[in-house]
Enzyme design. Sequence first.
Site, PDB file in Angstrom:
ATOM      1  N   ASP A  73      -3.954  -5.512  16.551  1.00 34.77           N
ATOM      2  CA  ASP A  73      -4.818  -6.069  15.517  1.00 34.77           C
ATOM      3  C   ASP A  73      -6.189  -5.522  15.605  1.00 34.77           C
ATOM      4  O   ASP A  73      -7.138  -5.861  16.368  1.00 34.77           O
ATOM      5  CB  ASP A  73      -4.918  -7.729  15.617  1.00 34.77           C
ATOM      6  CG  ASP A  73      -5.631  -8.290  14.145  1.00 34.77           C
ATOM      7  OD1 ASP A  73      -6.309  -7.345  13.557  1.00 34.77           O
ATOM      8  OD2 ASP A  73      -5.938  -9.402  14.176  1.00 34.77           O
ATOM      9  N   PHE A  97      -5.445   8.011   7.222  1.00 33.37           N
ATOM     10  CA  PHE A  97      -5.838   6.951   6.465  1.00 33.37           C
ATOM     11  C   PHE A  97      -6.523   7.304   5.229  1.00 33.37           C
ATOM     12  O   PHE A  97      -7.007   8.696   5.197  1.00 33.37           O
ATOM     13  CB  PHE A  97      -7.031   6.159   7.273  1.00 33.37           C
ATOM     14  CG  PHE A  97      -6.504   5.383   8.197  1.00 33.37           C
ATOM     15  CD1 PHE A  97      -5.351   4.494   8.305  1.00 33.37           C
ATOM     16  CD2 PHE A  97      -7.034   5.589   9.765  1.00 33.37           C
ATOM     17  CE1 PHE A  97      -4.908   3.630   9.441  1.00 33.37           C
ATOM     18  CE2 PHE A  97      -6.591   4.758  10.686  1.00 33.37           C
ATOM     19  CZ  PHE A  97      -5.345   3.933  10.567  1.00 33.37           C
ATOM     20  N   GLU A 139       2.497  12.797  -2.195  1.00 29.16           N
ATOM     21  CA  GLU A 139       3.171  14.373  -2.078  1.00 29.16           C
ATOM     22  C   GLU A 139       3.286  15.168  -3.452  1.00 29.16           C
ATOM     23  O   GLU A 139       2.669  16.249  -3.490  1.00 29.16           O
ATOM     24  CB  GLU A 139       4.778  14.087  -1.749  1.00 29.16           C
ATOM     25  CG  GLU A 139       5.800  15.323  -2.022  1.00 29.16           C
ATOM     26  CD  GLU A 139       5.519  16.379  -0.968  1.00 29.16           C
ATOM     27  OE1 GLU A 139       5.443  17.560  -1.485  1.00 29.16           O
ATOM     28  OE2 GLU A 139       5.178  16.241   0.181  1.00 29.16           O
ATOM     29  N   GLY A 247       8.693  37.937  -3.922  1.00 26.95           N
ATOM     30  CA  GLY A 247       8.182  39.160  -2.977  1.00 26.95           C
ATOM     31  C   GLY A 247       8.536  40.531  -3.642  1.00 26.95           C
ATOM     32  O   GLY A 247       8.520  41.392  -2.857  1.00 26.95           O
TER      33      GLY A 247
END
Length: 415
Positions: A73, A97, A139, A247
Amino acid sequence: MGKALDGVRILDFTHVQSGPTCTQLLAWFGADVIKVERAGEGDITRGQLRDIPDVDSLYFTMLNHNKRSITVDAKNPKGKQVLEALVKQCDVLVENFAPGALDRMGFTWERIQQLNPRMIVASVKGFGPGPYEDCKVYENVAQCAGGAASTTGFDDGPPLVTGAQIGDSGTGLHLALGIVAALYQRNTTGRGQRVLAAMQDGVLNLCRVKLRDQQRLARTGVMEEYPQYPNGTFGDAVPRAGNASGGGQPGWILKCKGWETDPNAYIYFITQAPVWKDICKVIGREEWLTDPRYATPKGRLPHLMEIFGEIEQWTMTKTKFEAMDLLNAYDIPCGPILSMKELAEEPSLRKTGTVVEVDHPKRGKYLTVGNPIKLSDSPTEVLRSPLLGEHTDEVLKELGYSSEAIEALRAERVI
């Protein structure tokens, strides 16, 4: 033979995907990764997308191998003392975070330096310094903000995100390299430093060929290897290019035998100039070798979709694996579209440790992705993910806590 990162201790404050990807990779290389979690809850992914009730999800287990878990904690003064003891004894602190959260916990850079001037503090953030640095990022947000989505998909459709987790896992891989570099530099300086990997930056790094094309487009107004050439139009930003190769070698995804019922019966085919003669021979179009529309790479560019259409007539008579065998005999670049089911069952990936079966005490056996980076003197052993708080007593004893002191902390719900 020892592991590459033997002796390195990581204080892992990460959760979900980007940070755990980084710390798992370091653990695979031998670092002692101590994952700090909240008692009773732990990493939020323990409970996300569960397929077995009350058992850690695959989302968690596949991102937290080879780690130890302790529960603390952090808001309790005694819990904070535990964390301060860990900071003193660890080499690297890794966190993902929200911006400012570590400071609010009382672990500012200055405080960490007081506790351990050799400590490396590594962070994943959504954005680097700038107008969006305080924004929360996931994401798909990273893929959009990093340039991937705007260049993915077909020109007549919306932007698309990719199934590859280039924002989360991609940034975690970038951060791991930054940590190893900082550890190496510490051998010379004796000092720790901060390492930052922003998700927008990581995605843009993986999209560098599109930034290349942006500059080419600005100079010439056209890109001949894109499917918009010659009949489409180019704006002032790099367009979506479908399945065109990035490419300079024209490529496209073509149907193979069975495509009507199998959504993955396709092959990626590249019309590489050095093997053009062999391509024409294999598909039975040798007259192309003397036709001025097809004989040269520049002559072929305006006709690419027509060429791929003809090649597809040939690939549709073969399974993707039959086509692979025939094309590889001539070194014609190609690749099958492999499903997750096919990859999970591929024996060669099991043999190299790229796909690994792991036994979990509550889940049983499951498949996971092993270390994608292979070291000849440090093979990776993939160990199961820890149960919540499984190593709390073990780690506290290493910090000098007695059994009585540990029981007192547990009674006060500090751990």
